[in-house]
Scaffold this active site. Structure first.
Site, PDB file in Angstrom:
ATOM      1  N   SER A   1      -0.274  -4.990 -10.879  1.00 56.60           N
ATOM      2  CA  SER A   1      -1.825  -4.992 -11.299  1.00 56.60           C
ATOM      3  C   SER A   1      -1.786  -6.637 -12.008  1.00 56.60           C
ATOM      4  CB  SER A   1      -2.299  -3.841 -12.351  1.00 56.60           C
ATOM      5  OG  SER A   1      -3.504  -4.061 -12.770  1.00 56.60           O
TER       6      SER A   1
ATOM      7  N   TYR B   1      -2.137   2.095 -19.706  1.00 53.40           N
ATOM      8  CA  TYR B   1      -2.274   1.412 -18.510  1.00 53.40           C
ATOM      9  C   TYR B   1      -1.585   0.298 -18.464  1.00 53.40           C
ATOM     10  CZ  TYR B   1      -3.728  -0.070 -13.663  1.00 53.40           C
ATOM     11  OH  TYR B   1      -3.689  -0.571 -12.344  1.00 53.40           O
TER      12      TYR B   1
HETATM   13  P1  NAD Z   1      -7.363   5.002  -5.446  1.00 54.67           P
HETATM   14  O1  NAD Z   1      -7.765   5.937  -6.576  1.00 54.67           O
HETATM   15  O2  NAD Z   1      -8.091   4.819  -4.222  1.00 54.67           O
HETATM   16  O3  NAD Z   1      -5.998   5.336  -5.065  1.00 54.67           O
HETATM   17  C1  NAD Z   1      -4.827   5.881  -5.870  1.00 54.67           C
HETATM   18  C2  NAD Z   1      -4.246   6.851  -5.078  1.00 54.67           C
HETATM   19  O4  NAD Z   1      -3.262   7.626  -5.805  1.00 54.67           O
HETATM   20  C3  NAD Z   1      -5.303   7.976  -4.678  1.00 54.67           C
HETATM   21  O5  NAD Z   1      -5.313   8.390  -3.149  1.00 54.67           O
HETATM   22  C4  NAD Z   1      -4.844   9.261  -5.499  1.00 54.67           C
HETATM   23  O6  NAD Z   1      -5.192  10.414  -4.851  1.00 54.67           O
HETATM   24  C5  NAD Z   1      -3.325   9.063  -5.451  1.00 54.67           C
HETATM   25  N1  NAD Z   1      -2.684   9.682  -6.681  1.00 54.67           N
HETATM   26  C6  NAD Z   1      -3.049   9.843  -7.962  1.00 54.67           C
HETATM   27  N2  NAD Z   1      -2.368  10.501  -8.428  1.00 54.67           N
HETATM   28  C7  NAD Z   1      -1.088  10.958  -7.743  1.00 54.67           C
HETATM   29  C8  NAD Z   1      -0.218  11.965  -7.871  1.00 54.67           C
HETATM   30  N3  NAD Z   1      -0.100  12.196  -8.770  1.00 54.67           N
HETATM   31  N4  NAD Z   1       0.304  12.304  -6.692  1.00 54.67           N
HETATM   32  C9  NAD Z   1       0.158  11.774  -5.465  1.00 54.67           C
HETATM   33  N5  NAD Z   1      -0.815  10.902  -5.260  1.00 54.67           N
HETATM   34  C10 NAD Z   1      -1.464  10.480  -6.553  1.00 54.67           C
HETATM   35  O7  NAD Z   1      -7.507   3.601  -6.347  1.00 54.67           O
HETATM   36  P2  NAD Z   1      -6.571   2.236  -5.938  1.00 54.67           P
HETATM   37  O8  NAD Z   1      -7.354   1.321  -6.743  1.00 54.67           O
HETATM   38  O9  NAD Z   1      -6.349   1.978  -4.381  1.00 54.67           O
HETATM   39  O10 NAD Z   1      -5.024   2.385  -6.725  1.00 54.67           O
HETATM   40  C11 NAD Z   1      -4.084   2.141  -6.061  1.00 54.67           C
HETATM   41  C12 NAD Z   1      -3.009   1.208  -6.802  1.00 54.67           C
HETATM   42  O11 NAD Z   1      -3.865  -0.003  -6.974  1.00 54.67           O
HETATM   43  C13 NAD Z   1      -2.817   1.925  -8.053  1.00 54.67           C
HETATM   44  O12 NAD Z   1      -1.350   1.786  -8.409  1.00 54.67           O
HETATM   45  C14 NAD Z   1      -3.551   1.215  -9.176  1.00 54.67           C
HETATM   46  O13 NAD Z   1      -3.030   1.022 -10.306  1.00 54.67           O
HETATM   47  C15 NAD Z   1      -3.605  -0.263  -8.588  1.00 54.67           C
HETATM   48  N6  NAD Z   1      -4.470  -1.101  -8.928  1.00 54.67           N
HETATM   49  C16 NAD Z   1      -6.068  -1.029  -8.697  1.00 54.67           C
HETATM   50  C17 NAD Z   1      -6.986  -2.018  -9.150  1.00 54.67           C
HETATM   51  C18 NAD Z   1      -8.226  -1.761  -8.994  1.00 54.67           C
HETATM   52  O14 NAD Z   1      -9.024  -2.482  -9.613  1.00 54.67           O
HETATM   53  N7  NAD Z   1      -8.753  -0.601  -8.315  1.00 54.67           N
HETATM   54  C19 NAD Z   1      -6.259  -3.102  -9.599  1.00 54.67           C
HETATM   55  C20 NAD Z   1      -4.948  -3.352  -9.824  1.00 54.67           C
HETATM   56  C21 NAD Z   1      -3.831  -2.405  -9.503  1.00 54.67           C
END
Ligand code: NAD
Length: 263
Positions: free
Chosen positions: A144, A157
């Protein structure tokens, strides 16, 4: 001809958001199959409907070593090989400042955030290591902007994503020369990323924040909020043996220019 012809991958948290975009893109780049670890049974139904036999879905919690091992075994069992682990499942803390948590909340939410964002990556790497050493494959983790800067979350976070950066570097060192270990670091992205249940935010989504899209787009030099698909090509590049043979411990930033924000 795709960049990942014949490969097999496993994506944690691949039922939504960035992980789902990676699953879709890996298949379109020639992967013969992708294992997907999900927490919501409905995500499994949707994935099977959309991708059929080209995915194997494993319901599990990334905080469980046994669940990670089941996901690796199911992927290898179904497709007969294993080339790329994408550790991606994560939760956010909705910018919760330290003093907004009482001691009991802090205790519980540390365990939840670090359990998913850090331990989940370690357990996935441990479960995948032997098979990836055998195939000279690679690992890619979703980091991130919060892996480098303050302000992309609260202390839990930001600390967890900084820890992820250390993990990528250390694992790249430990797994060389057989396995490359890299990362993609998205910035604000239009997904339904959720908060920790321990802070009462288990059902809250990033996109529920009023004006989230506009706030991110205004703050970033590229004046955009990313869609999940905007990051997917970076994972393809890092997974591709032909195109990233000499690349390990690298982090591809996909954050609209967070580092060069004007004051
Ligand atoms: P998202 O919620 O769509 O994806 C996260 C996924 O992780 C979900 O499908 C959720 O069910 C799964 N998950 C959560 N806890 C879990 C667990 N204990 N066991 C199994 N699965 C689990 O959101 P996203 O934004 O696509 O997130 C994906 C990654 O991207 C994360 O690591 C997040 O920190 C990172 N990220 C997101 C952003 C943003 O702005 N969306 C920015 C930087 C980094």
């Amino acid at each position: 001809m795709g960049w990942l012809d014949g490969d097999v991958a496993l994506v944690t948290g691949g039922g939504s958001g960035i992980g789902l975009a990676v699953v879709e893109r890996f298949l379109s780049e020639g992967c013969v199959g992708v294992g997907v670890m999900v927490r919501s049974p409905q995500q499994g139904v949707d994935l099977r409907e959309r991708f059929g036999e080209r995915v194997v879905v494993v319901d599990g919690d990334v905080r469980s070593g046994a669940d990670n091992q089941r996901a690796v075994d199911a992927t290898v069992g179904r497709f007969g090989r294993f080339d790329t682990l994408v550790g991606n499942a994560g939760v956010w803390d909705f910018n919760t400042r330290l003093e907004k948590m009482d001691l009991a909340q802090l205790d519980a939410s540390f365990d939840e955030l670090f359990g998913v964002n850090v331990k989940g990556y370690l357990l996935a790497a441990r479960a995948a290591a032997e098979a990836l050493r055998a195939s000279s494959g690679s690992m890619i983790f979703t980091l991130s902007n919060a892996s480098f800067h303050a302000g992309g979350g609260g202390p839990l976070y930001v600390a967890s994503k900084h820890a992820g950066l250390g993990l990528v570097r250390q694992l790249a060192f430990e797994f060389a020369p057989q396995v490359r270990v890299n990362a993609v670091a998205p910035g604000g992205t239009a997904t339904a990323l959720r908060g920790p249940a321990s802070l009462g935010k288990g059902e809250r989504r990033l996109t529920d924040i009023p004006n989230f899209h506009e706030a991110v787009a205004t703050a970033m030099p590229l004046k955009l909020i990313a869609e999940p698909a905007d990051h997917a090509g970076h994972y393809v590049l890092l997974a591709s043996r032909a195109n990233s043979r000499a690349t390990t411990a690298a982090v591809l930033r996909s954050d609209g220019g967070w580092e060069i924000r004007p004051i």
